[in-house]
Each structure stands twice: as C-alpha cells, then as structure tokens.
Design an enzyme around this catalytic site. Structure first.
Site, short mmCIF file in Angstrom:
data_model
loop_
_atom_site.label_atom_id
_atom_site.label_comp_id
_atom_site.label_asym_id
_atom_site.label_seq_id
_atom_site.Cartn_x
_atom_site.Cartn_y
_atom_site.Cartn_z
N CYS A 2 0.85 -1.20 0.00
CA CYS A 2 0.00 0.00 0.00
C CYS A 2 0.88 1.25 0.00
O CYS A 2 2.03 1.22 0.40
CB CYS A 2 -0.86 0.02 1.25
SG CYS A 2 -1.87 -1.45 1.40
N ARG A 27 4.29 0.87 -6.85
CA ARG A 27 4.25 -0.11 -5.76
C ARG A 27 3.16 -1.16 -5.98
O ARG A 27 3.10 -2.15 -5.29
CB ARG A 27 4.00 0.60 -4.42
CG ARG A 27 5.11 1.52 -3.97
CD ARG A 27 4.61 2.50 -2.91
NE ARG A 27 4.31 1.84 -1.68
CZ ARG A 27 5.21 1.67 -0.68
NH1 ARG A 27 6.43 2.12 -0.84
NH2 ARG A 27 4.88 1.08 0.44
N TRP A 73 -2.98 -2.23 -1.64
CA TRP A 73 -2.55 -3.53 -2.18
C TRP A 73 -3.20 -4.53 -1.24
O TRP A 73 -2.77 -4.70 -0.09
CB TRP A 73 -1.03 -3.62 -2.16
CG TRP A 73 -0.47 -4.97 -2.42
CD1 TRP A 73 -0.09 -5.90 -1.50
CD2 TRP A 73 -0.23 -5.58 -3.69
NE1 TRP A 73 0.36 -7.03 -2.11
CE2 TRP A 73 0.30 -6.87 -3.45
CE3 TRP A 73 -0.40 -5.17 -4.99
CZ2 TRP A 73 0.64 -7.74 -4.48
CZ3 TRP A 73 -0.05 -6.03 -6.03
CH2 TRP A 73 0.46 -7.28 -5.77
N ASN A 99 -0.81 0.90 6.06
CA ASN A 99 -0.03 -0.05 5.29
C ASN A 99 0.48 -1.09 6.27
O ASN A 99 1.00 -0.74 7.33
CB ASN A 99 1.15 0.70 4.64
CG ASN A 99 1.94 -0.20 3.71
OD1 ASN A 99 1.51 -1.33 3.42
ND2 ASN A 99 3.08 0.28 3.26
N GLY A 100 0.27 -2.38 5.97
CA GLY A 100 0.77 -3.42 6.88
C GLY A 100 -0.35 -4.35 7.33
O GLY A 100 -1.36 -4.48 6.65
N GLU A 481 15.86 -22.98 -11.74
CA GLU A 481 15.48 -21.58 -11.48
C GLU A 481 16.66 -20.65 -11.73
O GLU A 481 16.51 -19.59 -12.33
CB GLU A 481 14.96 -21.45 -10.04
CG GLU A 481 14.61 -20.03 -9.62
CD GLU A 481 13.64 -19.31 -10.56
OE1 GLU A 481 12.99 -19.96 -11.40
OE2 GLU A 481 13.56 -18.08 -10.48
N LYS A 485 16.66 -17.60 -14.54
CA LYS A 485 16.99 -16.21 -14.17
C LYS A 485 18.02 -15.66 -15.14
O LYS A 485 17.90 -14.57 -15.67
CB LYS A 485 17.54 -16.13 -12.75
CG LYS A 485 16.52 -16.23 -11.65
CD LYS A 485 15.57 -15.05 -11.50
CE LYS A 485 14.35 -15.05 -12.32
NZ LYS A 485 13.37 -16.08 -12.24
N GLU A 488 16.71 -15.39 -18.98
CA GLU A 488 15.59 -14.49 -19.30
C GLU A 488 15.97 -13.02 -19.17
O GLU A 488 15.30 -12.16 -19.73
CB GLU A 488 14.35 -14.79 -18.46
CG GLU A 488 14.44 -14.45 -17.01
CD GLU A 488 13.09 -14.62 -16.30
OE1 GLU A 488 12.04 -14.37 -16.89
OE2 GLU A 488 13.11 -15.04 -15.14
N HIS A 504 25.27 -38.82 -19.68
CA HIS A 504 24.48 -39.59 -20.66
C HIS A 504 24.24 -38.78 -21.92
O HIS A 504 23.15 -38.79 -22.49
CB HIS A 504 23.14 -40.02 -20.02
CG HIS A 504 23.34 -40.91 -18.84
ND1 HIS A 504 23.67 -42.24 -18.93
CD2 HIS A 504 23.32 -40.62 -17.51
CE1 HIS A 504 23.82 -42.75 -17.74
NE2 HIS A 504 23.60 -41.80 -16.85
N LYS A 603 5.23 -9.54 -17.63
CA LYS A 603 5.21 -9.91 -16.20
C LYS A 603 4.13 -10.96 -15.95
O LYS A 603 4.31 -11.86 -15.17
CB LYS A 603 4.97 -8.69 -15.33
CG LYS A 603 5.02 -8.98 -13.82
CD LYS A 603 6.31 -9.61 -13.42
CE LYS A 603 6.35 -10.06 -11.98
NZ LYS A 603 7.54 -10.90 -11.67
C1 AGP Z 1 9.94 -15.87 -14.04
O1 AGP Z 1 11.07 -15.06 -13.77
C2 AGP Z 1 9.22 -15.45 -15.29
N1 AGP Z 1 8.82 -14.09 -15.22
C3 AGP Z 1 8.09 -16.39 -15.66
O2 AGP Z 1 8.64 -17.67 -15.84
C4 AGP Z 1 6.98 -16.53 -14.59
O3 AGP Z 1 7.47 -17.20 -13.47
C5 AGP Z 1 5.83 -17.36 -15.21
O4 AGP Z 1 5.32 -16.64 -16.32
C6 AGP Z 1 4.69 -17.63 -14.21
O5 AGP Z 1 4.14 -16.41 -13.76
P1 AGP Z 1 3.11 -16.45 -12.50
O6 AGP Z 1 3.91 -16.96 -11.34
O7 AGP Z 1 2.67 -15.05 -12.34
O8 AGP Z 1 2.01 -17.39 -12.87
#
Ligand code: AGP
Length: 608
Positions: A2, A27, A73, A99-100, A481, A485, A488, A504, A603
């Site tokens: 928030c 935010r 939020w 906020n909180g 993961e 990172k 991407e 293998h 996103k």
């Molecule tokens: C992760 O860094 C990416 N932005 C992407 O793989 C993301 O995790 C994936 O699109 C899933 O998004 P969500 O967790 O909002 O469902």
C-alpha cells in the site's frame, strides 16, 4: 504494498495527494482513495486505477488544505470500493490510511462490535478508525497512543480528525513512513518519490515513532511518549531512482526485499510460541485430506520450479505422492486427476492463462484446488477452493525473485500444515523445521552482504554465451530456477541438468572454458556432486560452485566458490537461489540488458 500520502499546508490538498499517489503507483495497488480534512472530513475512494479516483474528484470541488490518501494492495479483503482506504469511524469524524497487517484485528473488532460499532469492510484497517474513536477523549495523539498499546502487527498509518483539523498523526512499525518538510506545509508518504516534487527535505520515521504533523511544525515522539529531535536529510535522488528505493532496477530492489517478503509470508502463521502452523483461511479438513490419494502441482516458469521443490517437501513431510506438471502440459499428462486429487496451483500474478486453464481442467475432473498466489483477489485466487497468499508485495520486475522465495516459504508452511493434519511428522520434527524457517530471512541477508563479490565475478564472465547449471535432488530444482533467471534477463544461453545425467550425452558439449555452475546445498549428495565437478573439470570446464559454508573441500575442486550460510537442506532453495539471482542480475546489467523488462517477456502471460 500500500501507499500512504498526506498533506497539510496552505494549498488545496486534492491535487497534492493525487500527485503523491501517482508517484507511488509503481508499488502496485488495486484501489485508491483520499480523505480531505477540515471541520468536516470528506472521503472518496474507489476500486481500480488512480484515474478512476481522479475522474470522480475532478467532477466535484473538494475544498481543503489538509488530507490523507492511499493506494491499497489488498491483504485482508478483496479489492473493492468498500475495502479501499481511507476508513472512517461511525461519525466519519476520524479517517485512517494504513499499510501493513494488524495481526489481532479480529479480537479488537469483536470487542468494538460489542461496544456498538458497526463495520462495513473486510479490512483490518477499519478497526483502527473505530478504535481511535473509542479512545478519543479530546486528544487525537493520546487516543492513537492508547491504540498502539493494544494492537499487534506491522503497520504504518496516518489519521486525521475533524476535531483537530490542524494536524495529521502518523506512526511507523516495520513499514516505511517518511515526512517531507516544506515551507509552511508538510507532507507524509510511504516512500520518498511521493514528495520529491514538493520537497527534498525528509525525516525518516524510526521504529515505533509517532509524528504530529502540522503545517508549520512537526513533533516527533518515541515509543514511551518522549519528544525526540530528528535529523533532516536532503534527498538528491532523481524521481525514477527514488521509485526503486535508490536501486538501479526493480529487480535488485526486489532481490533485497526477500528477507521481508519471507518474513511477511510467515507472519502470524509460523510462530515459535504457538505449536504447529496457523493457516486460518485454509478450509481443507483432515477428513478431506484422508481421501486425497495424490497431489498435483501445476504452474509455469519460476512458479513451476517452486513446484518442483514443493513436490519433495510435500512427499517428505506428508507421505502423499505428488506429481508436478508444467501448466500448459497438464491437460495432456495428467488424465488421472479425479475427485481424490488435490491440485496445488502456484502463480505470483494469479493471472497466468496456462495456469488458469490447468486449474479449470483439474476442477472439471473433480479435484479440489488450493492456490499459492501473491496478488489478492486475482483470477486464479478467485477460482480456487482455498488460497494461501504469499505476502511479497507487488513484484514489478519481469524476472521473479521475491515471488519465488515467498512461494517456497508458503509451500513449506502448507507441507507442515498438512503434516500436522495427517500426523505424519512428530511435534518435535515440526517445531524443528519451523525454527529453521524462522532463520531464513537472516540467512538471505547474509548472502546479500556478498553482493560485491558476486558482482565482480559477474563482470568477469559477462561475455560468455553458454552456461550449464548442475544439481542433484533439490539442487536440480534450484539449477532450473538459476538457469531461467540468467537466460531471461541476460540472454545468455543456459541450461540446467541433473548432475548425474550429464554423462548420458550432454557432457559432449563440455569443452575447455565452458562455464558450469555446480550447486551443492544437499549434504547427502555432496560426494556425488564433487565427482560431477571433477568430471567436467576433466574436460576443461570452469566451475563456479554454490555450496554450504561447511563444505570447505569444494574449494579444492572448483575454480570459484560462493558459500551460503549453513541451512537445513530441506529449506536450502530459499537461500541457495539468492547468489544465482544476483549473478544473473549483474551479468545482465553488465551486458546492458533491460533488466526489469527483458525482450519478448511480460510480467503476467495472459495468452496460451
Ligand atoms: C519468471 O522469472 C518469469 N517471469 C516467468 O517464468 C513466470 O514465473 C511465469 O510466467 C509464471 O508467472 P506467474 O507466477 O505469475 O504465474
């Protein structure tokens, strides 16, 4: 998170509040509102973007030279006009923005209802307005102090009263609040960007401090009520830097927010002084759990990698078989989903279409659905039978970091919760894991202190074009993961491989100079990982190891080692991922990539 703003001075408050809220939009929020003070307080608040609030305000002339504003939020209660802030008491003579989390708001709400209060929202914040009113006896500051003695939680809030229109009273505990000092006018805000266009002279409220803000005077009080003198800072940030809290990118800011995100996600759920795990919103009963023959986990990207960790945590703690599926593959690979299944859906945004479609598929086959989501009231949350929210706050950078570590934190809570329901772990085992969980934020902080070491390594190797991430067991999930990172945001090709599988076929790609990142957080797999490092070293690879700090021998086989603080192997991914997040970030920054908004990515992927 928030956003709070406040103004008291000689100008009209509405435009100042709206401008401040606009600067806090980054935010993340789902509703917004203002309360304009004076002899009568006027509140206007609406679900949706700030433009909705601004449009309503433009059609009327709310006169007043003091007021408070808020972007919400959602944490308690869905996004709605009624749940938006500011919240008021019965007469509308007191307005609060917050906020909180007020942890004991339900008990206080019950007490106030007994005293004749009526509540109109589902929020914890509304309790503050009625409670301040309950204690009000001609002194707003004193009434706020009495409330502070009774509430528990983490909060920053500001309150105005029609009986004392010459002041805004605000307090801070574990949530940011700053005071902007102007000439004949003063400002409050959750964050510096909101006031930078008005003043660069800032006071930072410390823990449990209270401020009485008038247009030509600011008085600060400490927790025991004594007046404190505070240092005034001049901020020389530009506005865009300020929105990132001084960090160059949102991603780095969010990497550094992980201790708080993990701590907040555990708040009121994982407590030393109370046995077990408290997930008060989960309606899954022991009866239902007894009928569950298999758990399915569906997610995409980073959330899928969290799901791979969840599989091991759930199977080890509950003994229930678990299958993890990439959401877009789920409908083709899980025909066995039925009414004896529990489907766990993981999504930071709660809007990923592949994941939502998989959820609907699972429901169609009769499965109960529990989702782990960061965004309150998102589509996936609304479609689920149960939701376990992470409390990471809005994640702005496309690359998920605090979203991932808070998902893992929620997953461990769920696994322990189900283990308690099933009795599959002893009380001692549960308390031991809880105690280890509560140490996670400080362990992440220890790695963040190594930022410069990781940055210099990243600068040295930023020009590489191929990287292999190797790990076994949970470290393979971690490798996936870490690899995502890097690729991407830096566009460096990388792939994660089960270390035992490399020989293998893929080891044919390891040639002198190939960079390999070997992950060793699993003590039981240490020896095997050492031999895998020797294997690739024998082919000329350059090996960066990420290892627990008591695995000293790694230094004799790897070319460079980043040690992480000792951590319970079952929980290691929460800590082990941080060096790889920083490595990916600094390599991408060194390569001049658009770290927060990488090419081709969104996103929230709302297409199939
Ligand atoms: C992760 O860094 C990416 N932005 C992407 O793989 C993301 O995790 C994936 O699109 C899933 O998004 P969500 O967790 O909002 O469902």
């Amino acid at each position: 998170m928030c956003g709070i703003v406040g103004y008291i001075g000689g100008n009209q408050a509405v435009p100042v509040l709206l401008e401040g809220l606009k600067k806090l939009e980054y935010r993340g929020y789902d509703s917004a509102g203002v309360a304009i003070g004076g002899s009568r307080i006027c509140v206007r608040k609406y679900k949706g973007r700030l433009s909705v609030l601004a449009k309503h305000l433009s059609s009327e002339n709310l006169d007043g030279t003091m007021g408070i504003g808020h972007t919400r939020w959602a944490t308690h209660g869905e996004p709605s006009d009624m749940n938006a802030h500011p919240h008021i008491n019965k007469t509308g003579g007191i307005a609060v923005v917050h906020n909180g989390i007020i942890e004991n708001y339900m008990q206080i709400k019950a007490f106030l209802i007994e005293k004749g209060c009526t509540f109109v929202s589902e929020t914890d914040t509304e309790v503050l307005a009625h409670y301040i009113d309950y204690f009000y006896d001609g002194d707003l500051t004193e009434a706020v102090r009495k409330v502070l003695r009774e509430i528990r939680g983490s909060y920053a809030f500001a309150v105005i009263s029609d009986k004392e229109p010459d002041r805004i009273v605000c307090v801070k505990k574990e949530n940011p609040l700053i005071i902007g000092a102007g000439e004949g006018e003063n400002f409050i805000a959750s964050d510096i960007p909101a006031v930078l266009n008005q003043t660069r002279n800032i006071y930072l409220l410390e823990e449990n401090e209270l401020a009485v803000v008038k247009k030509d005077q600011i008085i600060f009080y400490n927790e025991s009520g004594g007046v404190v003198e505070k240092e005034k800072f001049e901020i020389n940030w530009d506005v865009s830097a300020a929105e990132k809290g001084g960090y160059e990118h949102f991603m780095l800011k969010e990497i550094h927010e992980q201790p708080k995100a993990v701590r907040d996600t555990m708040y009121a759920r994982v407590k030393r002084e109370e046995p077990g795990i408290k997930l008060d919103k989960i309606t899954l009963t022991n009866e239902m759990l007894r009928k569950i023959s298999r758990i399915y986990i569906v997610a995409c990207g980073t959330a899928y990698h969290a799901g791979m960790v969840a599989k091991q945590a759930l199977e080890n703690m509950t003994g229930i078989p678990v299958e993890v599926a990439i959401a877009s593959e789920f409908r083709y690979v899980c025909p066995t989903v039925n009414r004896d299944s529990l489907t766990i859906v993981i999504s930071q945004s709660g809007e990923t279409l592949d994941t939502l479609m998989a959820l609907k598929e699972a429901k169609k086959k009769g499965s109960r659905v529990l989702s782990i989501v960061n965004v309150q009231g998102s589509t996936i949350a609304r479609e689920s039978d149960d939701v376990l929210y992470t409390r990471a706050g809005p994640e702005i950078a496309v690359a998920s970091t605090k979203g991932y570590t808070s998902q893992l934190t929620a997953i461990y809570q769920l696994a322990l919760y189900l283990a308690c329901l099933k009795g599959s772990l002893s009380e001692t085992e549960i308390e031991e894991i809880k105690s280890e969980m509560l140490k996670l934020p400080e362990k992440i902080e220890k790695i963040l202190e190594k930022q410069e070491e990781i940055r210099s390594f990243a600068k040295q190797y930023a020009s590489i074009e191929d990287v292999f991430y190797l790990g076994r067991g949970l470290d393979y999930a971690l490798a996936l993961e870490g690899s995502l990172k890097l690729k991407e945001i830096s566009y460096i090709h990388s792939e994660a491989y089960p270390a035992g599988e490399l020989k293998h076929g893929t080891i044919a790609l390891i040639v002198p100079g190939t960079v390999v990142i070997a992950i060793l957080t699993q003590n039981a797999l240490y020896e095997k990982m050492i031999s895998n490092i020797r294997e690739v070293k024998a082919r000329g690879a350059f090996v960066l190891a990420i290892a627990q700090e008591d695995m000293g021998e790694v230094e004799s086989v790897a070319d460079h080692v980043i040690f992480i603080p000792r951590v319970d192997a079952r929980l290691a991914p929460v800590v082990g991922i941080v060096p790889m997040q920083l490595l990916a970030y600094y390599m991408a920054a060194e390569r001049g990539c658009d770290v927060d908004k990488p090419r081709n990515l969104a996103k929230s992927v709302t297409v199939e």
